[in-house]
Scaffold this motif. Structure first.
Motif, PDB file in Angstrom:
ATOM      1  N   PHE A 131       0.861  -1.175   0.000  1.00 23.88           N
ATOM      2  CA  PHE A 131       0.000   0.000   0.000  1.00 23.88           C
ATOM      3  C   PHE A 131       0.899   1.227   0.000  1.00 23.88           C
ATOM      4  N   ILE A 132       0.572   2.184  -0.850  1.00 22.33           N
ATOM      5  CA  ILE A 132       1.300   3.452  -0.892  1.00 22.33           C
ATOM      6  C   ILE A 132       0.271   4.560  -0.724  1.00 22.33           C
ATOM      7  N   PHE A 133       0.530   5.469   0.194  1.00 21.67           N
ATOM      8  CA  PHE A 133      -0.396   6.573   0.424  1.00 21.67           C
ATOM      9  C   PHE A 133      -0.349   7.525  -0.770  1.00 21.67           C
ATOM     10  N   VAL A 134      -1.487   7.670  -1.425  1.00 19.01           N
ATOM     11  CA  VAL A 134      -1.598   8.527  -2.606  1.00 19.01           C
ATOM     12  C   VAL A 134      -2.924   9.286  -2.571  1.00 19.01           C
ATOM     13  N   LYS A 135      -2.996  10.339  -3.388  1.00 22.12           N
ATOM     14  CA  LYS A 135      -4.260  11.046  -3.570  1.00 22.12           C
ATOM     15  C   LYS A 135      -5.214  10.118  -4.313  1.00 22.12           C
ATOM     16  N   ASN A 136      -6.486  10.379  -4.173  1.00 24.66           N
ATOM     17  CA  ASN A 136      -7.535   9.624  -4.878  1.00 24.66           C
ATOM     18  C   ASN A 136      -7.600   8.153  -4.480  1.00 24.66           C
ATOM     19  N   ALA A 137      -7.114   7.811  -3.310  1.00 27.83           N
ATOM     20  CA  ALA A 137      -7.212   6.417  -2.861  1.00 27.83           C
ATOM     21  C   ALA A 137      -8.685   6.070  -2.684  1.00 27.83           C
ATOM     22  N   HIS A 138      -9.060   4.889  -3.115  1.00 22.99           N
ATOM     23  CA  HIS A 138     -10.448   4.448  -3.042  1.00 22.99           C
ATOM     24  C   HIS A 138     -10.700   3.734  -1.729  1.00 22.99           C
ATOM     25  N   GLU A 139     -11.982   3.665  -1.345  1.00 25.28           N
ATOM     26  CA  GLU A 139     -12.337   2.896  -0.159  1.00 25.28           C
ATOM     27  C   GLU A 139     -11.998   1.434  -0.420  1.00 25.28           C
ATOM     28  N   LEU A 140     -11.451   0.778   0.535  1.00 19.92           N
ATOM     29  CA  LEU A 140     -11.037  -0.611   0.395  1.00 19.92           C
ATOM     30  C   LEU A 140     -12.128  -1.506   0.957  1.00 19.92           C
ATOM     31  N   LYS A 141     -13.132  -1.796   0.137  1.00 21.37           N
ATOM     32  CA  LYS A 141     -14.329  -2.508   0.595  1.00 21.37           C
ATOM     33  C   LYS A 141     -14.028  -3.901   1.139  1.00 21.37           C
ATOM     34  N   GLU A 142     -13.097  -4.620   0.530  1.00 14.73           N
ATOM     35  CA  GLU A 142     -12.803  -5.990   0.968  1.00 14.73           C
ATOM     36  C   GLU A 142     -12.102  -6.045   2.312  1.00 14.73           C
ATOM     37  N   THR A 143     -11.563  -4.898   2.750  1.00 13.98           N
ATOM     38  CA  THR A 143     -10.847  -4.874   4.026  1.00 13.98           C
ATOM     39  C   THR A 143     -11.419  -3.837   4.991  1.00 13.98           C
ATOM     40  N   SER A 144     -12.635  -3.380   4.723  1.00 16.89           N
ATOM     41  CA  SER A 144     -13.304  -2.439   5.624  1.00 16.89           C
ATOM     42  C   SER A 144     -14.419  -3.154   6.369  1.00 16.89           C
ATOM     43  N   SER A 145     -14.509  -2.919   7.659  1.00 17.41           N
ATOM     44  CA  SER A 145     -15.583  -3.513   8.443  1.00 17.41           C
ATOM     45  C   SER A 145     -16.924  -2.987   7.945  1.00 17.41           C
ATOM     46  N   PRO A 146     -17.949  -3.834   7.992  1.00 16.27           N
ATOM     47  CA  PRO A 146     -19.263  -3.390   7.533  1.00 16.27           C
ATOM     48  C   PRO A 146     -19.792  -2.220   8.359  1.00 16.27           C
ATOM     49  N   VAL A 152       2.867   6.928 -14.573  1.00 15.44           N
ATOM     50  CA  VAL A 152       1.489   7.272 -14.232  1.00 15.44           C
ATOM     51  C   VAL A 152       1.252   6.914 -12.759  1.00 15.44           C
ATOM     52  N   PRO A 153       1.272   7.897 -11.862  1.00 16.02           N
ATOM     53  CA  PRO A 153       1.142   7.605 -10.435  1.00 16.02           C
ATOM     54  C   PRO A 153      -0.171   6.919 -10.049  1.00 16.02           C
ATOM     55  N   ASP A 154      -1.188   6.974 -10.918  1.00 16.72           N
ATOM     56  CA  ASP A 154      -2.471   6.345 -10.590  1.00 16.72           C
ATOM     57  C   ASP A 154      -2.348   4.836 -10.405  1.00 16.72           C
ATOM     58  N   ILE A 155      -1.263   4.245 -10.879  1.00 14.42           N
ATOM     59  CA  ILE A 155      -1.078   2.800 -10.690  1.00 14.42           C
ATOM     60  C   ILE A 155      -1.039   2.447  -9.203  1.00 14.42           C
ATOM     61  N   TRP A 156      -0.584   3.395  -8.373  1.00 13.58           N
ATOM     62  CA  TRP A 156      -0.487   3.141  -6.938  1.00 13.58           C
ATOM     63  C   TRP A 156      -1.862   3.075  -6.270  1.00 13.58           C
ATOM     64  N   VAL A 157      -2.873   3.735  -6.877  1.00 14.76           N
ATOM     65  CA  VAL A 157      -4.209   3.813  -6.277  1.00 14.76           C
ATOM     66  C   VAL A 157      -4.809   2.430  -6.051  1.00 14.76           C
ATOM     67  N   ASN A 158      -4.644   1.531  -7.013  1.00 13.89           N
ATOM     68  CA  ASN A 158      -5.267   0.203  -6.935  1.00 13.89           C
ATOM     69  C   ASN A 158      -4.301  -0.894  -6.519  1.00 13.89           C
ATOM     70  N   LEU A 159      -3.139  -0.527  -6.069  1.00 10.15           N
ATOM     71  CA  LEU A 159      -2.106  -1.496  -5.722  1.00 10.15           C
ATOM     72  C   LEU A 159      -2.573  -2.475  -4.639  1.00 10.15           C
TER      73      LEU A 159
END
Length: 148
Positions: A41-56, A126-133
């Motif tokens: 995981f790399i801290f970047v702008k535009n990071a998406h919510e991580l649904k598979e690892t977020s508590s309901p 393209v730094p966006d590759i880090w967003v979905n890493l």
């Protein structure tokens, strides 16, 4: 941590000497690092919510928000945690199958580490590759679990 209780995950951080390179943080997001994959995981702008690892989320029905509080105890396990629990039970119960699963986990981790080393060595245009890493690696781990 084994023994009295399980942890909710483990983390290792790699902080490069070169300030132009990002720090890479490896998380398991599962309670047993020996039977998990460390995912980058790399801290970047535009990071998406991580649904598979977020508590309901339970919204207004959350026992924390109701009064009196904590009258019920909801299951707050995220999807990766739930799958991990099932896989650990298989690993513990079926030696040959468990060994095959563990080998798959180690292989995925090795491949991920090689990819990260390459990305950090050559850089990323393209730094966006880090967003979905991280979420991409979670999907690979879930895929491995599904095959087991």
């Amino acid at each position: 941590m084994e023994g009295m209780f399980m942890t909710t995950g483990s983390m290792v951080s790699v902080v490069p000497m070169d300030p132009a390179l990002p720090g890479v943080h490896y998380f398991t997001a599962t309670p047993d690092p020996e039977r998990s994959v460390f995912k980058p995981f790399i801290f970047v702008k535009n990071a998406h919510e991580l649904k598979e690892t977020s508590s309901p989320s339970f919204g207004p029905d959350d026992p924390v928000k109701k009064k009196p509080r904590f009258q019920s105890k909801p299951d707050r396990k995220h999807p990766l945690f739930v799958k991990h629990e099932l896989i650990v039970a298989i690993i513990d119960s079926y030696k040959e199958r468990g060994q095959k699963i563990t080998e798959g986990l180690r292989q995925l981790e090795k491949e991920t580490m090689k990819e990260m080393e390459k990305l950090l060595e050559v850089g990323v245009e393209v730094p966006d590759i880090w967003v979905n890493l991280f979420s991409g690696c979670v999907q690979k781990e879930l895929g491995l679990y599904s095959k087991s």
